[in-house]
Design a protein around this motif. Structure first.
Motif, mmCIF file in Angstrom:
data_model
loop_
_atom_site.group_PDB
_atom_site.id
_atom_site.type_symbol
_atom_site.label_atom_id
_atom_site.label_comp_id
_atom_site.label_asym_id
_atom_site.label_seq_id
_atom_site.Cartn_x
_atom_site.Cartn_y
_atom_site.Cartn_z
ATOM 1 N N VAL A 1 0.850 -1.205 0.000
ATOM 2 C CA VAL A 1 0.000 0.000 0.000
ATOM 3 C C VAL A 1 0.883 1.252 0.000
ATOM 4 O O VAL A 1 1.733 1.438 0.874
ATOM 5 N N VAL A 2 0.665 2.091 -1.011
ATOM 6 C CA VAL A 2 1.509 3.268 -1.230
ATOM 7 C C VAL A 2 0.585 4.483 -1.321
ATOM 8 O O VAL A 2 -0.299 4.503 -2.181
ATOM 9 N N VAL A 3 0.748 5.479 -0.456
ATOM 10 C CA VAL A 3 -0.187 6.613 -0.495
ATOM 11 C C VAL A 3 0.526 7.956 -0.427
ATOM 12 O O VAL A 3 1.656 8.063 0.043
ATOM 13 N N HIS A 4 -0.206 8.976 -0.872
ATOM 14 C CA HIS A 4 0.266 10.364 -0.792
ATOM 15 C C HIS A 4 -0.122 10.911 0.592
ATOM 16 O O HIS A 4 -1.204 10.589 1.096
ATOM 17 N N PRO A 5 0.718 11.763 1.199
ATOM 18 C CA PRO A 5 0.380 12.265 2.537
ATOM 19 C C PRO A 5 -0.791 13.253 2.577
ATOM 20 O O PRO A 5 -1.145 13.714 3.664
ATOM 21 N N GLU A 6 -1.378 13.572 1.413
ATOM 22 C CA GLU A 6 -2.604 14.378 1.433
ATOM 23 C C GLU A 6 -3.817 13.521 1.819
ATOM 24 O O GLU A 6 -4.917 14.032 1.982
ATOM 25 N N ILE B 1 -1.147 -1.163 -4.249
ATOM 26 C CA ILE B 1 -2.420 -0.439 -4.102
ATOM 27 C C ILE B 1 -2.029 1.030 -3.997
ATOM 28 O O ILE B 1 -1.269 1.413 -3.093
ATOM 29 N N ILE B 2 -2.499 1.829 -4.947
ATOM 30 C CA ILE B 2 -2.020 3.210 -5.055
ATOM 31 C C ILE B 2 -3.047 4.205 -4.505
ATOM 32 O O ILE B 2 -4.192 4.259 -4.961
ATOM 33 N N GLY B 3 -2.595 5.027 -3.569
ATOM 34 C CA GLY B 3 -3.450 6.049 -2.972
ATOM 35 C C GLY B 3 -3.005 7.444 -3.383
ATOM 36 O O GLY B 3 -2.614 8.254 -2.540
ATOM 37 N N THR B 4 -3.039 7.682 -4.680
ATOM 38 C CA THR B 4 -2.849 9.049 -5.166
ATOM 39 C C THR B 4 -3.597 9.199 -6.488
ATOM 40 O O THR B 4 -4.242 8.245 -6.956
#
Ligand code: 13P
Ligand code: SF4
Length: 315
Positions: free
Chosen positions: A204-209, A240-243
């Protein structure tokens, strides 16, 4: 879209691309694009980057004209850092709702309530707000920027989610504005948990926004450039992309053998998608819309941006 419509679109895009390259030469222009831009724009850009890389590139370029494909505050930053250049954008309606969540009056009031605090502004702010701040930062250098500030008290604008994220890495007191990104803030814990159940081996990889509770579930948190680098260099095969969805173009180009699952269908920034190839051609043809920043505002905002580039010259 059926096959014929797809073929027509490809033909039209090829014609627009050709015209754009011709105009670029005539105008001695450079095309800068954010990773959230449509693939058709990323394909023709001279440089594609995150907010930090784009600010750096805008400062370095020796082109006469910058066609900036992103949102308004990014074009403004390019103009502020390079006042002698002409900066044009494909569509002036491409704004950033998060940047609009903080204004000069509100910030001045907060500064008056905390006279010992220094203001750190996420680059997602308008030029007149930047002019009220001590130093800017992006998601790629926020931790470093905060530590560089000569004060134990920080007023942080405008993103509460990024503010919360960086507050975990500092002992400084952070007074955090209540802004947020409409796109990243929609991602929920449930979205991540459901996908994790379906793809147990995915990272799981996400942007800090994203919201703190979503960030807490991530294996990696970083700016768009950070996310691309992490996925490129990782030994894992599934992410899993969180941006924002625009990063799909570069992720798949960088790592065609890997699978990228976007964590929500809502991860599309409508503001970034206002720009298209036709508007890029029209902007270079007509040399408008052009970014203009009053000199007094630009001078004060530049000091804040330049401070960031000094503290983090190569983020
Ligand atoms: P970065 O490109 O710096 O990661 O920021 C993302 C963003 O939301 C820009 O508007
Ligand atoms: Fe603004 Fe969010 Fe769109 Fe970035 S993704 S431009 S922060 S609304």
């Amino acid at each position: 879209m059926d096959a014929l419509a797809l073929e027509k679109k490809a033909q039209r895009n090829a014609e627009l691309r050709e015209r754009l390259l011709q105009l670029k030469k005539e105008r001695n222009a450079i095309i800068l694009a954010h990773f959230y831009q449509r693939p058709e724009i990323q394909e023709v850009a001279d440089y594609i980057g995150d907010s930090f890389g784009l600010a750096q590139k805008a400062k370095e370029t020796d082109a006469d004209v910058i066609l900036f494909c992103g949102v308004h505050f990014m074009g403004e930053s390019a103009k502020i850092l390079n006042p002698q250049k002409t900066v044009i954008i494909p569509d002036e309606r491409a704004g950033c709702p998060m940047a609009d969540m903080v204004n000069v009056d509100g910030l001045r009031k907060l500064k008056a309530e905390h006279p010992n605090a220094k203001v750190v502004a996420y680059i997602n702010t308008s030029a007149d707000v930047k002019a009220e701040t001590h130093i800017c930062c992006t998601s790629s250098n926020a931790k470093r920027v905060i530590e560089s500030v000569d004060s134990d008290e920080i007023i942080w604008v405008p993103d509460k989610n990024l503010g919360h994220y960086v507050s975990q890495f500092t002992d400084k007191k952070m007074i955090i504005w209540e802004g947020y990104c409409n796109t990243h803030d929609q991602l929920s814990v449930e979205d991540i948990v459901t996908l994790k159940q379906q793809h147990p081996n995915a990272v799981v990889v996400v942007h800090p926004e994203c919201r703190p509770e979503v960030v807490a579930l991530a294996d990696y948190v970083g700016s768009t450039t950070g996310i691309l680098k992490y996925c490129r260099e990782s030994e894992h095969k599934e992410f899993i992309i969180g941006t924002e969805d625009g990063t799909r173009y570069m992720l798949e180009k960088d790592s065609p053998d890997k699978t990228f699952i976007f964590a929500s269908k809502y991860l599309v920034c409508p503001n970034m998608k206002v720009n298209n190839l036709k508007k890029c051609v029209e902007a270079l043809e007509n040399m408008k819309p052009e970014i203009y920043v009053p000199k007094d505002v630009a001078d004060a905002a530049r000091a804040s941006l330049e401070r960031m580039l000094e503290v983090a010259p190569g983020s």
